[in-house]
Design a protein around this motif. Sequence first.
Motif, PDB file in Angstrom:
ATOM      1  N   ALA A  55     -11.712  -0.255   3.460  1.00  0.00           N
ATOM      2  CA  ALA A  55     -12.420   0.343   4.724  1.00  0.00           C
ATOM      3  C   ALA A  55     -12.543  -1.199   5.474  1.00  0.00           C
ATOM      4  CB  ALA A  55     -14.042   0.815   4.040  1.00  0.00           C
ATOM      5  N   THR A  56     -12.864  -2.432   4.786  1.00  0.00           N
ATOM      6  CA  THR A  56     -13.153  -3.649   5.402  1.00  0.00           C
ATOM      7  C   THR A  56     -11.524  -3.882   6.128  1.00  0.00           C
ATOM      8  OG1 THR A  56     -14.555  -4.599   3.733  1.00  0.00           O
ATOM      9  CG2 THR A  56     -13.255  -6.142   5.139  1.00  0.00           C
ATOM     10  N   PHE A  57     -10.577  -3.745   5.645  1.00  0.00           N
ATOM     11  CA  PHE A  57      -9.069  -4.138   6.343  1.00  0.00           C
ATOM     12  C   PHE A  57      -9.045  -3.258   7.536  1.00  0.00           C
ATOM     13  CE2 PHE A  57      -4.702  -2.565   6.456  1.00  0.00           C
ATOM     14  CZ  PHE A  57      -4.400  -3.806   7.093  1.00  0.00           C
ATOM     15  N   VAL A  58      -9.273  -2.030   7.330  1.00  0.00           N
ATOM     16  CA  VAL A  58      -9.117  -0.994   8.735  1.00  0.00           C
ATOM     17  C   VAL A  58     -10.065  -1.361   9.759  1.00  0.00           C
ATOM     18  CG1 VAL A  58      -9.002   1.390   9.335  1.00  0.00           C
ATOM     19  CG2 VAL A  58      -7.800   0.671   7.081  1.00  0.00           C
ATOM     20  N   ALA A  59     -11.496  -1.561   9.339  1.00  0.00           N
ATOM     21  CA  ALA A  59     -12.333  -1.781  10.512  1.00  0.00           C
ATOM     22  C   ALA A  59     -12.133  -3.111  11.146  1.00  0.00           C
ATOM     23  CB  ALA A  59     -13.706  -1.912   9.692  1.00  0.00           C
ATOM     24  N   LYS A  60     -11.487  -4.057  10.414  1.00  0.00           N
ATOM     25  CA  LYS A  60     -11.348  -5.201  11.086  1.00  0.00           C
ATOM     26  C   LYS A  60      -9.971  -5.313  11.973  1.00  0.00           C
ATOM     27  CE  LYS A  60     -13.817  -8.597   8.151  1.00  0.00           C
ATOM     28  NZ  LYS A  60     -14.738  -9.092   8.886  1.00  0.00           N
ATOM     29  N   TYR A  61      -8.871  -4.641  11.405  1.00  0.00           N
ATOM     30  CA  TYR A  61      -7.541  -4.665  12.138  1.00  0.00           C
ATOM     31  C   TYR A  61      -7.171  -3.726  13.005  1.00  0.00           C
ATOM     32  CZ  TYR A  61      -7.532  -9.075   9.441  1.00  0.00           C
ATOM     33  OH  TYR A  61      -7.938 -10.253   9.032  1.00  0.00           O
ATOM     34  N   ALA A  62      -7.385  -2.328  12.624  1.00  0.00           N
ATOM     35  CA  ALA A  62      -7.061  -1.122  13.305  1.00  0.00           C
ATOM     36  C   ALA A  62      -7.221  -1.254  14.743  1.00  0.00           C
ATOM     37  CB  ALA A  62      -7.490   0.020  12.734  1.00  0.00           C
ATOM     38  N   GLY A  63      -6.476  -1.106  15.599  1.00  0.00           N
ATOM     39  CA  GLY A  63      -6.528  -1.068  16.935  1.00  0.00           C
ATOM     40  C   GLY A  63      -6.737  -2.571  17.771  1.00  0.00           C
ATOM     41  N   THR A  64      -6.377  -3.429  16.780  1.00  0.00           N
ATOM     42  CA  THR A  64      -6.509  -4.811  17.566  1.00  0.00           C
ATOM     43  C   THR A  64      -5.015  -5.470  17.677  1.00  0.00           C
ATOM     44  OG1 THR A  64      -6.670  -6.073  15.516  1.00  0.00           O
ATOM     45  CG2 THR A  64      -8.405  -4.980  16.291  1.00  0.00           C
ATOM     46  N   ASP A  65      -5.053  -6.649  18.073  1.00  0.00           N
ATOM     47  CA  ASP A  65      -3.970  -7.499  18.053  1.00  0.00           C
ATOM     48  C   ASP A  65      -4.111  -8.681  17.123  1.00  0.00           C
ATOM     49  OD1 ASP A  65      -2.189  -5.942  20.011  1.00  0.00           O
ATOM     50  OD2 ASP A  65      -3.388  -6.793  21.406  1.00  0.00           O
ATOM     51  N   LYS A  66      -5.021  -8.547  16.233  1.00  0.00           N
ATOM     52  CA  LYS A  66      -4.922  -9.769  15.198  1.00  0.00           C
ATOM     53  C   LYS A  66      -3.794  -9.720  14.227  1.00  0.00           C
ATOM     54  CE  LYS A  66     -10.020  -8.978  14.960  1.00  0.00           C
ATOM     55  NZ  LYS A  66     -11.185  -8.811  13.923  1.00  0.00           N
ATOM     56  N   THR A 107      -0.182   5.304  10.836  1.00  0.00           N
ATOM     57  CA  THR A 107       0.353   4.056  11.566  1.00  0.00           C
ATOM     58  C   THR A 107      -0.516   3.090  11.762  1.00  0.00           C
ATOM     59  OG1 THR A 107       2.029   5.177  13.212  1.00  0.00           O
ATOM     60  CG2 THR A 107       1.229   3.328  13.831  1.00  0.00           C
ATOM     61  N   LEU A 108      -0.406   1.738  11.316  1.00  0.00           N
ATOM     62  CA  LEU A 108      -1.346   0.664  11.561  1.00  0.00           C
ATOM     63  C   LEU A 108      -0.615  -0.454  11.468  1.00  0.00           C
ATOM     64  CD1 LEU A 108      -4.367  -0.422  11.612  1.00  0.00           C
ATOM     65  CD2 LEU A 108      -4.196  -0.374   9.159  1.00  0.00           C
ATOM     66  N   GLN A 147       3.916   2.923   9.714  1.00  0.00           N
ATOM     67  CA  GLN A 147       4.487   3.816  10.798  1.00  0.00           C
ATOM     68  C   GLN A 147       4.406   5.315  10.362  1.00  0.00           C
ATOM     69  OE1 GLN A 147       8.165   2.161  12.448  1.00  0.00           O
ATOM     70  NE2 GLN A 147       7.834   0.409  11.392  1.00  0.00           N
ATOM     71  N   GLY A 148       3.592   5.646   9.452  1.00  0.00           N
ATOM     72  CA  GLY A 148       3.462   7.129   9.196  1.00  0.00           C
ATOM     73  C   GLY A 148       3.031   7.890  10.177  1.00  0.00           C
ATOM     74  N   THR A 149       3.502   9.137  10.163  1.00  0.00           N
ATOM     75  CA  THR A 149       3.113  10.240  11.329  1.00  0.00           C
ATOM     76  C   THR A 149       2.590  11.388  10.673  1.00  0.00           C
ATOM     77  OG1 THR A 149       5.276  11.083  11.099  1.00  0.00           O
ATOM     78  CG2 THR A 149       5.112   9.378  12.812  1.00  0.00           C
ATOM     79  N   ILE A 150       1.869  11.389   9.380  1.00  0.00           N
ATOM     80  CA  ILE A 150       1.803  12.595   8.831  1.00  0.00           C
ATOM     81  C   ILE A 150      -0.149  12.863   9.244  1.00  0.00           C
ATOM     82  CG2 ILE A 150       0.982  13.832   6.600  1.00  0.00           C
ATOM     83  CD1 ILE A 150       3.230  12.499   5.418  1.00  0.00           C
ATOM     84  N   GLY A 151      -0.555  11.611   9.284  1.00  0.00           N
ATOM     85  CA  GLY A 151      -2.015  11.775   9.664  1.00  0.00           C
ATOM     86  C   GLY A 151      -2.072  10.924  10.903  1.00  0.00           C
ATOM     87  N   PRO A 152      -3.323  10.707  11.158  1.00  0.00           N
ATOM     88  CA  PRO A 152      -3.603  10.108  12.698  1.00  0.00           C
ATOM     89  C   PRO A 152      -3.264   8.784  12.843  1.00  0.00           C
ATOM     90  CG  PRO A 152      -5.601  11.346  11.935  1.00  0.00           C
ATOM     91  CD  PRO A 152      -4.684  11.220  10.832  1.00  0.00           C
ATOM     92  N   ASN A 153      -2.821   8.229  13.897  1.00  0.00           N
ATOM     93  CA  ASN A 153      -2.290   6.956  14.505  1.00  0.00           C
ATOM     94  C   ASN A 153      -3.727   6.210  14.469  1.00  0.00           C
ATOM     95  OD1 ASN A 153      -2.145   4.411  15.833  1.00  0.00           O
ATOM     96  ND2 ASN A 153       0.186   5.270  16.655  1.00  0.00           N
TER      97      ASN A 153
END
Length: 212
Positions: free
Chosen positions: A113-124, A42-43, A49-55
Amino acid sequence: MALAVAAGVLSGCGTGGHVSEDAGDAAHGQQLFSSKCASCHTLKAANAQGTIGPNLDATFRAARAQGLDESSFADVVAGQVRNPGQYPTGGKNELKANMPKDLVTGQDLSDVATFVAKYAGTDKPPPGGGQAGGGGTSGKGIFSANCASCHTLKAAGATGTVGPNLDDLKPSFARAKKQVINGGAVMPAFKGKLTEAQIDAVARFVANSAGK
């Protein structure tokens, strides 16, 4: 357990060297994430919205609250792609499957890595200003965005090993459609996530392409 595993991963260091969060192309990373990772994680920024691995939104939001920075996140994401941790699977609160090694490499790895680092867990808003993944009614496009990271299907250039090899399985249209709608085992159900037309399109693509 799944989120605890992910949080533990984030508290460590990536393996294989430093990845600068400024060295990658986040927009390209978004596209790669949608095709390689979205069916398992999920990202929000990738409409995943995948549920196999961590959110990843939940995990990175907690890590951001603890003061970790994007440079650390990029290293951790790259390290996990290079050498995924192998954790217990299948239990009530465990991961459904472990991630295969080296889903992306080289510059593609830096971009993801850049995409996930910048956007995961944010509301950007995501890099392109919209959300990626699974739009339209191209069966191949829908498959690439939602299924390719888990299944092997030559016609889509997919080499996933989490789910069955569809070239070997050669499912009928009816069987493929039922599986897409209902999911099963580690596969999520796509009813409500894809439209009926999209479900028909991806099932038809699989049925017509598998084993050819």
